[in-house]
Scaffold this motif. Structure first.
Motif, PDB file in Angstrom:
ATOM      1  N   SER A 216     -38.963 -27.823 -89.220  1.00 15.72           N
ATOM      2  CA  SER A 216     -40.262 -28.203 -89.755  1.00 15.72           C
ATOM      3  C   SER A 216     -41.219 -27.964 -88.437  1.00 15.72           C
ATOM      4  O   SER A 216     -40.846 -28.204 -87.232  1.00 15.72           O
ATOM      5  CB  SER A 216     -40.411 -29.741 -89.721  1.00 15.72           C
ATOM      6  N   GLY A 217     -42.408 -27.811 -88.416  1.00 14.19           N
ATOM      7  CA  GLY A 217     -43.227 -27.787 -87.164  1.00 14.19           C
ATOM      8  C   GLY A 217     -43.661 -29.202 -86.703  1.00 14.19           C
ATOM      9  O   GLY A 217     -43.099 -30.198 -87.282  1.00 14.19           O
ATOM     10  N   ARG A 218     -44.439 -29.192 -85.570  1.00 14.88           N
ATOM     11  CA  ARG A 218     -44.816 -30.540 -85.057  1.00 14.88           C
ATOM     12  C   ARG A 218     -45.965 -31.015 -85.369  1.00 14.88           C
ATOM     13  O   ARG A 218     -46.841 -31.319 -84.539  1.00 14.88           O
ATOM     14  CB  ARG A 218     -44.739 -30.258 -83.458  1.00 14.88           C
TER      15      ARG A 218
ATOM     16  N   ALA B 192     -46.964 -30.324 -91.276  1.00 15.94           N
ATOM     17  CA  ALA B 192     -45.757 -29.428 -91.565  1.00 15.94           C
ATOM     18  C   ALA B 192     -44.592 -30.337 -91.825  1.00 15.94           C
ATOM     19  O   ALA B 192     -43.806 -29.737 -92.601  1.00 15.94           O
ATOM     20  CB  ALA B 192     -45.501 -29.071 -89.851  1.00 15.94           C
TER      21      ALA B 192
END
Lengths: 403, 276
Positions: free
Chosen positions: A365-367, A371
């Motif tokens: 996952s992105g931050r 996300a």
């Protein structure tokens, strides 16, 4: 930079108040402008009316074309005596003129502007645009897009395979008792995947049994073969539906939760903290979740089998008038242990798929908040697709094996 | 003010370090040395790559080029297992604290102890309570991270980072989001831990009050030229740096901002006083 922003806020906060007081009673006049040629090549840009977000002022493009049309302008001045109210719209227009003047090598004299506007324009032009910072929207051709898509898919496939490999190693380490994770994490995961999933599994399984029985009953009654509803429900539940439905329930319930949990840990740098302290996120976070599903999925599948068959029995007994004993005997006769075995082994595989998809998407996952949402969504989608595809694969294999 | 020597031996040596994400260069040609017992500040404007440099020093991001040495040993070009062993020698305080939200404070501090020592559960609990007491959180052992304030989370994060008695402690923006008093208390704690345990501190920050009150050495990163443009004692740089950008940054832009009301006046923290 911070101080500049605050300064701008101060000025913007003052600007409307000053101008509103000045011209409140009169009708709102739409903003307008004119270009007059003054002496010695000075182009005088005269503004009148309201230049606000609400009033319909001419855009920067109109001013630009008017200025470009005026030949022989060597200097631009401003006349704002007739200007009523102004806000950011006006500043944007002035900035357009300043940029145009700069491009054409023409001096722009800000002297004629209201004091607040002068300060804002100076502020906006104080820090030169960072070279290379502006993003240019480029449209890729079809082939470039295809290539990029392929590279991204290839990378994601590689990552997924690496992840599955690492998970296998972690399972192997666990089986020889060398994996490191907190027992309490395993217990929490077991509770979330098992007892807490029972109500929804109960509801769905009974309904699936009912639906299967209804579908079969309508057809079979035409031949007076109602009793075979028991066969239909029992075989369908044992071989396919129990495993698929628990898999899909767990994908939506637990897989999404895993992805969101790990995604949020990623956002909070908790995963980084594990890494720098030498804890493997695979063993510490993924393994307990995977183990919990491996243990609980077959149990849930057996439970779903029983309830599904009960659901079918409800239809058989109340709607078709079968006796409970006849239904029971028919069910026992129709399914073999192999049928149950196939369903239960599939449920183990589906459990691993749900755990891996949830954890993989969570760890990748992105931050940002969106996300994490994307991670949960794609975990569920990936799980369900994989469950259906693998189920098709199993159907082919079992039919070839003749079981 | 803290009196420290600059004559001690080098602890972390960085030479010709380049950092990039793909083709996008973050920082290049970084060369600096952190000595034992330094409170070393990595500073620079927002977005200059301070945190990326920190990530490289703590083993989360490999450099595009260059060498990082801890006590003379190369950090990045050794086997992953050797690097892991080196990573055991330092602690990290993340920007958001990064406490494990599913564990109590005592469990957060105790987890590394349980992993890397042979201690029993009771001893680990005592040690964790001691570490928490050191950072002023005695009695909060059974609280979850979400139940305590931001400043307390930072303190608990330091307690966890100090769990294994590291040689060097990395802190990513420790005073971000804290009020001036909490921020000052955190600074005092950092200096106290350095003085009593001899831990080298590497701090990423742009909080001027902290920089001047605790920093003994520093490197200044510039986002435009994408490299370091100054290094040394931050107080020295504030007054005598040859680079006007550095002086401007360390004097809160006082030399550049001449027009309009001075917004710095309204700010709650006054750097010049704190630095005294």
């Amino acid at each position: 930079m911070e101080s500049a922003v605050r300064l701008a806020e101060n000025i913007l906060a003052q600007a409307p108040r000053m101008t509103v007081a000045k011209d409140h009673a009169t009708d709102r006049k739409t903003g307008a402008f004119s270009v007059e040629m003054g002496t010695a090549g000075v182009g005088l840009l005269a503004f009148s009316g309201d230049w606000t977000l609400q009033a319909k002022a001419p855009g920067a493009a109109a001013i630009a074309s008017a200025l470009a049309a005026g030949t022989g302008i060597r200097r631009i001045g401003f006349d704002t005596d007739a200007l009523a109210q102004w806000d950011s719209t006006f500043i944007t227009a002035i900035l357009g003129v300043v940029a145009q003047g700069k491009a054409a090598g023409i001096d722009v004299d800000l002297g004629g502007l209201p004091a607040g506007a002068q300060r804002l324009v100076t502020l906006a032009t104080a820090v030169p645009e960072r070279q290379g910072a502006r993003r240019t929207a480029t449209r890729d051709g079809f082939l470039v897009g295809l290539g990029k898509w392929w590279l991204a898919s290839y990378k994601s496939m590689q990552d997924s395979l690496a992840f599955v490999g690492e998970a296998t190693i972690a399972l192997a380490r666990f089986s020889v008792g060398r994996a490191r994770f907190r027992r309490v994490d395993l217990m929490i995961a077991l509770e979330a995947c098992g007892p807490k999933a029972l109500p929804i599994v109960t509801l769905i399984s009974v309904l699936i049994g009912l639906i299967l029985a209804f579908v079969g009953a309508i057809q079979l009654r035409q031949f007076g073969a109602q009793i075979y509803v028991a066969d239909l429900v029992a075989i369908a539940m044992a071989r396919e539906m129990a495993a698929i439905m628990t898999g899909i329930i767990m994908a939506g319930r637990t897989g999404a939760a895993f992805a969101a949990q790990l995604g949020t840990m990623q956002v909070n740098e908790e995963i980084d903290a594990f890494r720098t302290l030498g804890f493997s996120p695979m063993e510490f976070l993924v393994l307990p979740r995977m183990l919990a599903l491996i243990v609980m999925m077959p149990l849930l599948c057996i439970y779903a089998n029983i309830l599904g068959i009960l659901g079918g029995g409800i239809v058989g007994i109340w709607m078709l008038g079968l006796t409970p004993t006849a239904y029971y005997v028919q069910t026992i006769a129709s399914v073999s242990l192999t049928d149950f075995g196939i369903g239960i082994s599939k449920s183990v595989i589906f459990g691993i798929v749900v755990a891996l998809a949830g954890c993989l998407k969570g760890l990748q996952s992105g931050r940002s908040a969106s996300a994490v949402g994307d991670a949960a969504t794609s975990a569920v989608v990936l799980s369900i697709v994989m469950i259906i595809v693998l189920d098709g694969f199993f159907a082919v294999v079992t039919s070839i094996m003749g079981i | 003010m803290t009196g420290t020597t600059h004559t001690s031996s080098p602890h972390i040596e960085v030479s010709n370090l380049d950092l990039s994400y793909g083709d996008f260069v973050i920082q290049k040609n970084l060369t600096f040395t952190v000595n034992h017992g330094d409170v070393f500040i990595i500073m620079g404007g927002s977005g200059c790559g301070k945190s990326t440099v920190l990530k490289c020093l703590i083993g989360l991001k490999s450099p595009a080029r260059g060498i990082v040495r801890f006590d003379g040993a190369d950090f990045w070009s050794t086997a992953a297992s050797t690097r892991e062993a080196m990573m055991r020698r330092f602690g990290v305080l993340y920007q958001s604290g990064a406490l494990w939200s599913s564990m109590t404070l005592a469990e957060n501090v105790g987890l590394p102890l349980g992993e890397y020592t042979e201690l029993g559960a009771a001893e680990i609990r005592d040690l964790a309570a001691m570490k928490l007491a050191l950072v002023g959180l005695a009695g909060f052992e059974d609280f979850y991270p979400s139940e305590i304030s931001g400043g307390m989370q930072k303190r608990a994060g330091i307690a966890r980072a100090m769990a294994l008695d590291p040689d060097v402690l990395f802190l990513d923006e420790p005073s971000a989001g804290l009020d001036p008093i909490s921020s000052k208390l955190l600074d005092d704690l950092i200096v106290e831990l350095r003085d009593s345990l001899g831990t080298t501190m590497v701090i990423v920050t742009h909080e001027l009050a902290s920089i001047f009150s605790i920093g003994t050495n520093s490197v200044f990163l510039d986002p435009v030229s994408k490299t370091m443009i100054a290094k040394g004692d931050p107080r020295e740089l504030r007054d005598h740096s040859p680079d006007p950008n550095v002086r401007e940054f360390l004097n809160r832009g006082a030399s550049a901002m001449t027009k309009g009301p001075d917004p710095a006046r309204t700010d709650s923290s006054r750097p010049t006083e704190a630095a005294r």
